[in-house]
Scaffold this active site. Structure first.
Site, short mmCIF file in Angstrom:
data_model
loop_
_atom_site.label_atom_id
_atom_site.label_comp_id
_atom_site.label_asym_id
_atom_site.label_seq_id
_atom_site.Cartn_x
_atom_site.Cartn_y
_atom_site.Cartn_z
N HIS A 1 -4.78 4.71 -7.16
CA HIS A 1 -3.97 4.13 -6.09
C HIS A 1 -2.74 3.45 -6.66
CE1 HIS A 1 -3.14 1.59 -2.45
NE2 HIS A 1 -3.35 2.77 -1.91
N HIS B 1 2.94 5.79 0.29
CA HIS B 1 3.00 4.97 1.51
C HIS B 1 4.36 5.18 2.18
CE1 HIS B 1 0.03 3.07 -1.09
NE2 HIS B 1 -0.64 3.00 0.03
N HIS C 1 -4.24 9.80 1.45
CA HIS C 1 -5.41 8.93 1.46
C HIS C 1 -6.66 9.66 1.93
CE1 HIS C 1 -2.26 5.87 0.96
NE2 HIS C 1 -3.21 5.06 0.52
N HIS D 1 -2.92 -0.85 9.47
CA HIS D 1 -3.75 -0.83 8.25
C HIS D 1 -3.28 -1.88 7.24
CE1 HIS D 1 -2.28 0.81 4.40
NE2 HIS D 1 -3.55 0.94 4.04
N HIS E 1 -5.29 -5.10 5.00
CA HIS E 1 -5.15 -5.33 3.56
C HIS E 1 -4.81 -6.79 3.29
CE1 HIS E 1 -5.22 -1.60 1.11
NE2 HIS E 1 -4.89 -0.98 2.23
N PHE F 1 -1.07 -3.36 -3.39
CA PHE F 1 -1.46 -1.95 -3.54
C PHE F 1 -1.93 -1.61 -4.96
CE2 PHE F 1 1.26 -0.49 0.27
CZ PHE F 1 0.16 -0.57 1.11
N HIS G 1 -10.17 2.47 4.58
CA HIS G 1 -9.46 3.73 4.72
C HIS G 1 -10.29 4.78 5.44
CE1 HIS G 1 -5.42 3.53 3.26
NE2 HIS G 1 -5.85 2.45 2.63
#
Ligand code: C2O
Length: 593
Positions: free
Chosen positions: A166, A187, A196, A319, A323, A339, A352
């Site tokens: 990631h 992203h 993802h 989303h 996080h 991230f 996810h």
């Protein structure tokens, strides 16, 4: 609504049952994706290329054409899908929490194979708050993660190697093939969901392999329903390999309700109010974006594009909030809030898994039509280690399958979708309380031509002309009305969030409240460490935001307004905005809820 709730709905299994809408093919010349029953259901490249005009190698063309690629040149089509990196070149990442290190061990002898799709039983992913009581499953899940953590540190399946993937693709450790300086970023664009999905797919299969169970699934954090809206308890046992101490302890304990509008300040509303707001946010996201995939999934990104403006779809925005809410509130906001470290927390994959499920539902609500009939999306190509320790190449298009329940051999357990039902989503508590404190009408101006900084204590309110009022049903099916905010500049080492509201003006005056919530812009902090080891002030990154508002305007009876008042409420970070406009964009679906 009843159609949506029948059995064809929550899984991918309805793939061919619903006739695909005819494509308007408004982008590149891509033959329609066929979804015939009786075919093998495989949208193979071979089949697609046969019907496609020849592709030019784009890299030659990109330089020459500047921003014009995507335009057809005679019978030829310029293709620029994102390609995997040259693995021999891995650069220090923008990941101070990891000391800028997340490159995997590199084996020059390793070959890349085509991925052959699994012929395994259909795996059924279940909600995290339900599997909690399935002791047998929980033992397996923990055992699989324990084994992953116990693998040699340089094994591609090792827990931290898997987490580093990631970081590599989010924190600029890899550059696009044949470019010296265009990093790969998964992203802020239309590859967010497919990349993802594959990441999760291989992770799940590796975990299953480690415990020799080809039915194993990662559970989904069912945050779109009341019972699933707290931090999943299965990750909170300090003695379990699923545990991670680097979380915001105020949120992960004691049944605290997740706040999808979180921006590092605690929401003081009641639990039931936060639940309602979350469900409304999800409902609006679907309702506003069903007619045009990029509103949900993000804008195109093509190979070699350097100065591209980041453009999340609203699913990515939602989303991001989760996080932020899970990660530590301070420092590098590890693990989930940054991230580079996010996938070190097992809840990442559970989160996810629900994002992937949201996409599956979106697809089903749109009659299973392909989101982008554009080769640059379909041919986006990624590399992963599969469950046989093979380095494999996969394309976005390979996951589209019409005949089998799903080519990737998983589906989701059907659970209620409370956000699809009737909820009173108009007039949020925050705008209501505003209404009692400000009673007068205020003059609001047009945005003008100069960029404006958002100010947390003084929301930016602008009056924006609509391209057309009183549109007929048919016109609305053909074009969706969209608020577009351009040149959004944020300081990348800070989190940034602003929320957008829409109201009908009284002449050129704005009423006391902001009106209806239309959607948000959210960016996680993306920190950098300089060569001397100190943290750099992140550069200003540019982004843009698109929010569909056709259904919203119907809800607030704004059809005959010439203009709208658009209010941008800064929630955190430092943000400058370059313009706000309302435009009509060609739809790609007539689906509605
Ligand atoms: Cu790659 Cu949830 O992020």
């Amino acid at each position: 609504m009843s159609l949506l709730l029948n059995s064809s709905f929550t899984g991918a299994s309805s793939a061919c049952l619903l006739q695909r809408e005819r494509s308007r093919r408004r982008r590149l010349h891509v033959p329609g994706v066929t979804c015939r029953q009786g075919s093998n259901g495989d949208r193979s490249d071979a089949a697609r290329q046969q019907q496609s005009p020849p592709l030019l190698d784009r890299r030659d063309m990109l330089l020459g054409l500047g921003g014009l690629y995507g335009v057809t040149a005679g019978p030829k089509v310029l293709a620029a899908p994102i390609m995997p990196p040259d693995l021999s070149k891995c650069y220090p990442a923008t990941a101070p929490a990891l000391d800028n290190k997340c490159c995997p061990p590199y084996d020059p002898g390793e070959t890349i194979s085509e991925y052959s799709f699994p012929a395994t039983p259909l795996r059924v992913r279940r909600p995290a708050h339900i599997v909690k009581d399935d002791q047998e499953y929980m033992d397996k899940y923990k055992e699989a993660v324990r084994r992953m953590k116990n693998l040699p540190a340089d094994h591609p399946w090792n827990y931290y190697q898997q987490a580093n993937i990631h970081c590599q693709y989010c924190n600029y450790a890899y550059h696009q093939q044949n470019t010296d300086d265009v990093p790969i970023q998964v992203h802020f664009s239309w590859i967010f969901l497919p990349w993802h999905r594959y990441y999760l797919h291989f992770y799940e299969r590796i975990l299953g392999k480690l415990i020799d169970d080809d039915t194993f699934t990662i559970p989904f954090w069912n945050w779109d329903t009341k019972d699933g809206m707290t931090f999943p308890a299965i990750f909170q046992d300090a003695a379990s390999p699923l545990y991670d101490p680097r979380r915001d302890q105020r949120h992960v304990k004691d049944g605290k309700i997740l706040d999808l509008k979180y921006a590092y300040t605690e929401n003081t509303a009641s639990d039931s109010e936060i639940i309602r707001e979350n469900l409304c946010f999800i409902q609006k996201t679907f309702k506003h974006s069903l007619s045009l995939a990029e509103l949900f999934m993000g804008d195109p990104v093509r190979a070699g594009e350097k100065e591209i403006q980041e453009a999340n779809g609203q699913m990515e925005v939602i989303h991001n909030a989760a996080h932020m809410w899970v990660g530590e509130p301070d420092g590098y906001k590890e693990n989930m809030g940054d991230f580079s470290t996010a996938a070190r927390d097992s809840v990442f994959f559970c989160h996810h898994c629900n994002v992937d499920r949201m996409w599956d539902i979106y697809r089903n609500l749109r009659g299973n039509r392909v989101e982008f009939e554009d080769n640059d999306w379909l041919d986006s190509t990624f590399l992963f280690h599969d469950e046989n320790e093979q380095l494999v190449k996969v394309k976005a298009s390979q996951m589209l399958d019409c005949l089998n329940p799903t080519k990737l051999r998983y589906t989701f357990e059907q659970v209620p979708l409370p956000w699809l039902g009737k909820i009173n989503c108009q007039k949020t508590a925050e705008t209501k309380s505003k209404a009692t404190t400000e009673l007068s009408l205020t003059r609001v101006n047009e945005f003008g031509t100069t960029a404006q900084a958002l100010d947390a204590s003084n929301p930016l309110r602008v009056i924006v002309a609509r391209p057309k009022k009183n549109r007929k049903k048919k016109e609305k099916q053909e074009k969706v009305e969209v608020i577009q905010i351009k040149d959004i500049k944020v300081t990348t080492n800070e989190t940034a969030r602003f929320d957008v509201y829409v109201a009908v003006p009284y002449g050129d005056l704005a009423g006391p409240d902001y009106g209806e919530f239309a959607g948000s812009y959210v960016r996680l902090a993306h920190r950098m460490k300089g060569s001397d080891g100190t943290e750099e002030q992140g550069p200003k990154k540019k982004g843009k935001l698109k929010l569909g508002i056709t259904p919203l305007l119907e809800d607030i009876d704004a059809e005959d307004a010439d203009k709208l008042v658009v209010t941008l409420v800064l929630r955190t970070g430092s943000v400058t905005v370059g313009g706000v406009s309302i435009n009509l964009l060609q739809t790609d679906s007539t689906a509605a809820i």
